[in-house]
Design an enzyme around this catalytic site. Sequence first.
Site, PDB file in Angstrom:
ATOM      1  N   VAL A 103       4.133  -1.372   3.496  1.00  0.00           N
ATOM      2  CA  VAL A 103       3.573  -0.026   3.346  1.00  0.00           C
ATOM      3  C   VAL A 103       4.692   0.907   2.902  1.00  0.00           C
ATOM      4  O   VAL A 103       5.813   0.840   3.419  1.00  0.00           O
ATOM      5  CB  VAL A 103       2.964   0.487   4.672  1.00  0.00           C
ATOM      6  CG1 VAL A 103       2.413   1.891   4.488  1.00  0.00           C
ATOM      7  CG2 VAL A 103       1.860  -0.444   5.169  1.00  0.00           C
ATOM      8  N   LYS A 104       4.359   1.733   1.930  1.00  0.00           N
ATOM      9  CA  LYS A 104       5.318   2.750   1.485  1.00  0.00           C
ATOM     10  C   LYS A 104       4.809   4.100   1.934  1.00  0.00           C
ATOM     11  O   LYS A 104       3.622   4.411   1.743  1.00  0.00           O
ATOM     12  CB  LYS A 104       5.431   2.689  -0.039  1.00  0.00           C
ATOM     13  CG  LYS A 104       6.249   3.825  -0.654  1.00  0.00           C
ATOM     14  CD  LYS A 104       6.424   3.608  -2.144  1.00  0.00           C
ATOM     15  CE  LYS A 104       7.089   4.809  -2.772  1.00  0.00           C
ATOM     16  NZ  LYS A 104       7.423   4.599  -4.189  1.00  0.00           N
ATOM     17  N   CYS A 105       5.683   4.908   2.558  1.00  0.00           N
ATOM     18  CA  CYS A 105       5.243   6.261   2.913  1.00  0.00           C
ATOM     19  C   CYS A 105       6.445   7.191   2.947  1.00  0.00           C
ATOM     20  O   CYS A 105       7.580   6.752   2.790  1.00  0.00           O
ATOM     21  CB  CYS A 105       4.451   6.269   4.218  1.00  0.00           C
ATOM     22  SG  CYS A 105       5.345   6.598   5.710  1.00  0.00           S
ATOM     23  N   GLY A 165       0.855  -1.195   0.000  1.00  0.00           N
ATOM     24  CA  GLY A 165       0.000   0.000   0.000  1.00  0.00           C
ATOM     25  C   GLY A 165       0.879   1.229   0.000  1.00  0.00           C
ATOM     26  O   GLY A 165       1.784   1.358   0.834  1.00  0.00           O
TER      27      GLY A 165
END
Length: 294
Positions: free
Chosen positions: A205-207, A175
């Site tokens: 998760v990429k952020c 995500g």
Amino acid sequence: MADKDNIKETKDYGVGIPQATNGFHVKGCNNYGWGMKSRLSKIFNPQSGRTLMLAFDHGYFLGPTSGLERLDLKIPPLAPYIDVFMGTRGALSACIEPALSYQKAVALRCSSGSSILNDDLSFEKVSVSIEEAVRMNADCMAIQVFIGAKGQLSSIENVSKAIDTGNSYGIPTMGVVAVGKEMERTPQYFRLATRMIAEFGAQIVKCYYCDDFETVTASCPVPIVIAGGKKLPEKEALDMCYNALARGAAGVDMGRNIFQSDAPVAMVQAVRAIVHDGIDSKEAYDMYQELKNK
Ligand code: R5P
């Protein structure tokens, strides 16, 4: 549903207390089957527990970004130093020879639906079928998630659909936290978005990196890889990588700060040395300059 007025900002993140991984090197992913764990092990090096993804999926809504006018010229020289190609199926099949994927993973961009010609980029669809992801030998499917934006509901549907089908086939979902007009780049926002995506069931998760990043990584039960963001001076980009990893990131998924660098091949090697060899950003910058001047 819990009453949102009664949710107070807590501070007990247990920073410094690692989440038990129960023998598998990828945080929060011990309870999956063999195929899922095998793919996660291609993404996250079992020795360092980390990953270096090269993001070159920008064209899916931006067209030919600066530095990526020619994927076929820019990406192959960087390939020896990365763990994961992150791109669209079109970019991969047209510009990356399959042999270059030897001992590499593929993070396949699987959502799209808007372009820079739209004011609101937050409405996307899942745009690659699970069968196509299998044909592309994807090791994870990347889906953009727009928490707090007008397209929040549809993007949650997208990531949930990818997770459902990915779990059926043993393919992880990554995500990707989107930022935009409605989404502030604050620790509060990133804690909310990353935790939501993890609770939907995404394995990665990429952020973006932010202040108090250790609270973002501590409160997200699966690995976080950071996006590079807009081009920074090389030393600042290397500082960001080092700080993110020191604060609990499991890797970087970097694009512009590598391919828009004055010396992309030197830069990717410097980033790799931080990710896998544990050097600090000063040593990495010295390495970058030495390689650049060769
Ligand atoms: C994120 O929304 C997309 O995956 C981007 O195309 C990619 O993350 C951008 O990478 P960078 O910010 O490092 O250029």
